[in-house]
Each structure stands twice: as structure tokens, then as C-alpha cells.
Design an enzyme around this catalytic site. Structure first.
Site, mmCIF file in Angstrom:
data_model
loop_
_atom_site.group_PDB
_atom_site.id
_atom_site.type_symbol
_atom_site.label_atom_id
_atom_site.label_comp_id
_atom_site.label_asym_id
_atom_site.label_seq_id
_atom_site.Cartn_x
_atom_site.Cartn_y
_atom_site.Cartn_z
ATOM 1 N N ASP A 141 0.880 -1.073 0.197
ATOM 2 C CA ASP A 141 -0.434 0.187 -0.145
ATOM 3 C C ASP A 141 0.917 0.941 -0.640
ATOM 4 O OD1 ASP A 141 -2.799 1.578 2.428
ATOM 5 O OD2 ASP A 141 -2.569 0.950 0.210
ATOM 6 N N LYS A 144 2.152 2.814 -5.978
ATOM 7 C CA LYS A 144 1.808 1.859 -7.602
ATOM 8 C C LYS A 144 2.449 1.337 -8.181
ATOM 9 C CE LYS A 144 0.502 6.191 -10.143
ATOM 10 N NZ LYS A 144 1.671 6.125 -11.038
ATOM 11 N N ASP A 169 -3.044 -3.018 -2.365
ATOM 12 C CA ASP A 169 -4.284 -1.937 -2.956
ATOM 13 C C ASP A 169 -4.499 -1.209 -3.896
ATOM 14 O OD1 ASP A 169 -5.289 0.854 -0.694
ATOM 15 O OD2 ASP A 169 -6.293 -0.650 -1.482
ATOM 16 N N ASN A 170 -4.939 -0.572 -4.443
ATOM 17 C CA ASN A 170 -5.175 0.304 -5.682
ATOM 18 C C ASN A 170 -5.165 0.028 -6.856
ATOM 19 O OD1 ASN A 170 -4.137 2.459 -2.466
ATOM 20 N ND2 ASN A 170 -5.740 2.766 -3.363
ATOM 21 N N GLU A 199 -11.232 4.660 -1.247
ATOM 22 C CA GLU A 199 -11.555 4.552 0.392
ATOM 23 C C GLU A 199 -12.301 6.482 0.130
ATOM 24 O OE1 GLU A 199 -8.294 3.715 -0.706
ATOM 25 O OE2 GLU A 199 -7.354 5.577 -0.140
HETATM 26 C C1 LIG Z 1 -4.053 10.203 -3.642
HETATM 27 C C2 LIG Z 1 -4.715 9.760 -4.297
HETATM 28 C C3 LIG Z 1 -5.936 10.272 -4.518
HETATM 29 C C4 LIG Z 1 -6.552 9.854 -5.770
HETATM 30 C C5 LIG Z 1 -7.896 9.835 -5.894
HETATM 31 O O1 LIG Z 1 -8.095 9.327 -6.757
HETATM 32 N N1 LIG Z 1 -8.711 10.634 -5.966
HETATM 33 C C6 LIG Z 1 -9.769 11.415 -6.500
HETATM 34 C C7 LIG Z 1 -11.114 11.234 -5.593
HETATM 35 N N2 LIG Z 1 -10.789 12.741 -4.231
HETATM 36 C C8 LIG Z 1 -11.985 12.366 -4.039
HETATM 37 C C9 LIG Z 1 -9.352 11.925 -3.851
HETATM 38 C C10 LIG Z 1 -8.594 11.416 -5.043
HETATM 39 S S1 LIG Z 1 -6.795 7.642 -5.207
HETATM 40 C C11 LIG Z 1 -4.745 8.794 -3.855
HETATM 41 C C12 LIG Z 1 -4.213 6.845 -3.592
HETATM 42 C C13 LIG Z 1 -4.731 5.400 -3.299
HETATM 43 C C14 LIG Z 1 -3.960 5.084 -2.273
HETATM 44 O O2 LIG Z 1 -4.997 4.222 -1.374
HETATM 45 C C15 LIG Z 1 -3.009 5.459 -2.194
HETATM 46 N N3 LIG Z 1 -2.298 4.167 -1.007
HETATM 47 C C16 LIG Z 1 -0.833 3.909 -0.747
HETATM 48 N N4 LIG Z 1 -0.148 5.304 -2.405
HETATM 49 C C17 LIG Z 1 -0.835 5.986 -2.457
HETATM 50 O O3 LIG Z 1 0.106 6.586 -3.081
HETATM 51 C C18 LIG Z 1 -2.274 6.288 -2.471
HETATM 52 C C19 LIG Z 1 -3.281 7.280 -3.385
HETATM 53 MG MG LIG Z 2 -3.997 2.345 -0.065
#
Ligand SMILES: Cc1cc(C(=O)N2CCN(C)CC2)sc1-c1cc(O)c2nc[nH]c(=O)c2c1
Ligand SMILES: [Mg+2]
Length: 214
Positions: A141, A144, A169-170, A199
Site C-alpha cells: 500500500d 504503485k 491495495d489500489n 476509500e
Molecule cells: C492520492 C490519491 C488520490 C486518489 C484519487 O483518485 N482521488 C480522486 C477522488 N478524491 C475524492 C480523492 C483523490 S487515489 C489516491 C491514493 C489512494 C491510496 O489508497 C493510496 N495508497 C497508497 N499509496 C498511494 O499513493 C495512494 C494514493
Molecule cells: Mg492505498
């Protein structure tokens, strides 16, 4: 100067959670992210899948790549058998400092070894520094673009055994296409996708569970 989002998250935990109660720490972070500020914790939907895999594996040796604020660290550590510790790696010192305090607030500091540094540097040190032979469970996690090089590093360092479980994750958002292709095509892994959402959003995301076949 202005506080950071992790610092505001820590404040929310200290204000709304009960010291020594991991469930209340998890709930306080989820509430903060749903009602105040989005943050990249694995969250409650994917977190429940994480819980079920950890419970099924009941691991003796655990590694988490990417601590961030310690949300998934708390989720995993609260489920471990007495005497079992999890090692969690965090690249960003400011995040590590917040995570340390959130993990301690949950009362789980004795079940967690938080190490600052990059996974690429630290994975080859696992055997010598922490007396690890192989990992039973690994939660990816962190970043990527590191998922594929790091799983190859686990193989090269002999850190996987027949039955080792990797949960990533992701794999959809932000997305790890090269990692997915690798674990789904390789005859050395049995992979399964758990659909969910990013999330605290309705955006599609999910977890990939890969069992090393030896
Ligand atoms: C920083 C980020 C932005 C995201 C997104 O699509 N967004 C659109 C929707 N809005 C609401 C939020 C922002 S998803 C995400 C993300 C999520 C994880 O779980 C991560 N886990 C580990 N390491 C990561 O770099 C990591 C990045
Ligand atoms: Mg994550």
C-alpha cells in the site's frame, strides 16, 4: 505554520477516540475522512476485506509497505495473535511521526515495528535486521510504481514461502497494471481480485490477493 492533513487526522483521533481502543481509532479516522478531509487510508470497505484476509491467514510474520498515518497498521495489528509483531515501512518521516502516535494511541505500539526508509533499500535488510526467514502476509500500500519491483525483490531475497499471501491495495485506482499482469500471468502465484471502491468514494478500486506457490 498551517498544520498538515496527517496532523489534523491525529488531532481528530485524540479528540474522538478512546485511548487503547483500536476500533474507536479506526472509526475516528473513517469519520474524519468521510466528514472532514479525504485521506488515502485503505478505509472501511477495503479495510473489512483486509481484516478477513488477515484473520484467514493468521500470520506469524507480517510486513506492511506504506504506513502513511497507521490506519491499516492498526487494522492489522489488532487482529494478530499475542506475541506476533508486524513490520511497517514508511518513506516519509512526517507521516511516520504521526503514525507512531496513532498506533500508540490505539495501544498497539508493542505489536508494531515502524521503520523509516524506502522499501527498495529495506526489503533486502529484513533477514539480517529483524531475523525474518519468510513473510506469511504482506500488505502492499505504498507507491504503485514500486509494487512490481518490490515483489521481484521479495522473490530474489527468498522472503516468500509456499503459501505466503500478498494483498495489494489500489490495483485499479490509482492502478498498478504491470503488477496485476505479473501476478495474474505468473505460474508462481494464484491471484484473486476483490472488487470494492476507492476509500470514502464511489470510484471503482479493489484489492488483489496473490498466494505464492513456491
Ligand atoms: C492520492 C490519491 C488520490 C486518489 C484519487 O483518485 N482521488 C480522486 C477522488 N478524491 C475524492 C480523492 C483523490 S487515489 C489516491 C491514493 C489512494 C491510496 O489508497 C493510496 N495508497 C497508497 N499509496 C498511494 O499513493 C495512494 C494514493
Ligand atoms: Mg492505498
Amino acid at each position: 505554520t498551517r498544520s498538515t492533513r496527517p496532523q489534523r487526522m491525529l488531532k481528530a483521533v485524540q479528540k474522538n477516540a478512546t485511548k487503547g481502543n483500536p476500533k474507536s481509532v479506526i472509526s475516528a479516522i473513517d469519520y474524519f475522512c468521510k466528514h472532514s478531509e479525504w485521506a488515502m487510508n485503505v478505509g472501511d470497505e477495503k479495510g473489512s476485506i483486509l481484516d478477513s484476509v488477515v484473520t484467514e491467514v493468521n500470520p506469524s510474520t507480517v510486513l506492511e509497505l506504506g504506513t502513511y498515518c497507521g490506519y491499516s497498521t492498526v487494522r492489522i495489528a489488532r487482529l494478530l495473535s499475542p506475541g506476533t509483531k508486524l513490520i511497517t515501512l514508511e518513506f516519509n518521516p512526517a507521516n511516520a511521526a504521526v503514525a507512531k502516535q496513532i498506533i500508540a494511541y490505539a495501544g498497539l505500539q508493542d505489536k508494531v515495528i515502524l521503520v523509516e526508509g524506502s522499501s527498495g533499500d529495506l526489503i533486502p535488510q529484513m533477514k539480517e535486521r529483524f531475523g525474518i526467514t519468510t513473510f506469511d502476509f504482506i500488505f502492499l500500500d505504498h507507491w504503485k510504481d514500486r509494487y512490481l519491483p518490490d515483489i521481484k525483490l521479495f522473490e530474489e531475497c527468498g522472503l516468500l514461502r509456499k503459501g505466503s499471501v500478498l494483498l495489494a491495495d489500489n490495483v485499479i485506482c490509482p492502478g498498478t497494471p504491470e503488477y496485476l499482469e505479473y501476478v495474474r500471468k505468473s505460474p508462481r502465484y494464484e491471484s484473486k481480485y476483490f472488487p470494492a471502491h476507492l476509500e470514502y468514494t464511489k470510484v471503482e478500486d479493489g484489492l488483489e490477493k496473490s498466494v505464492f506457490l513456491g
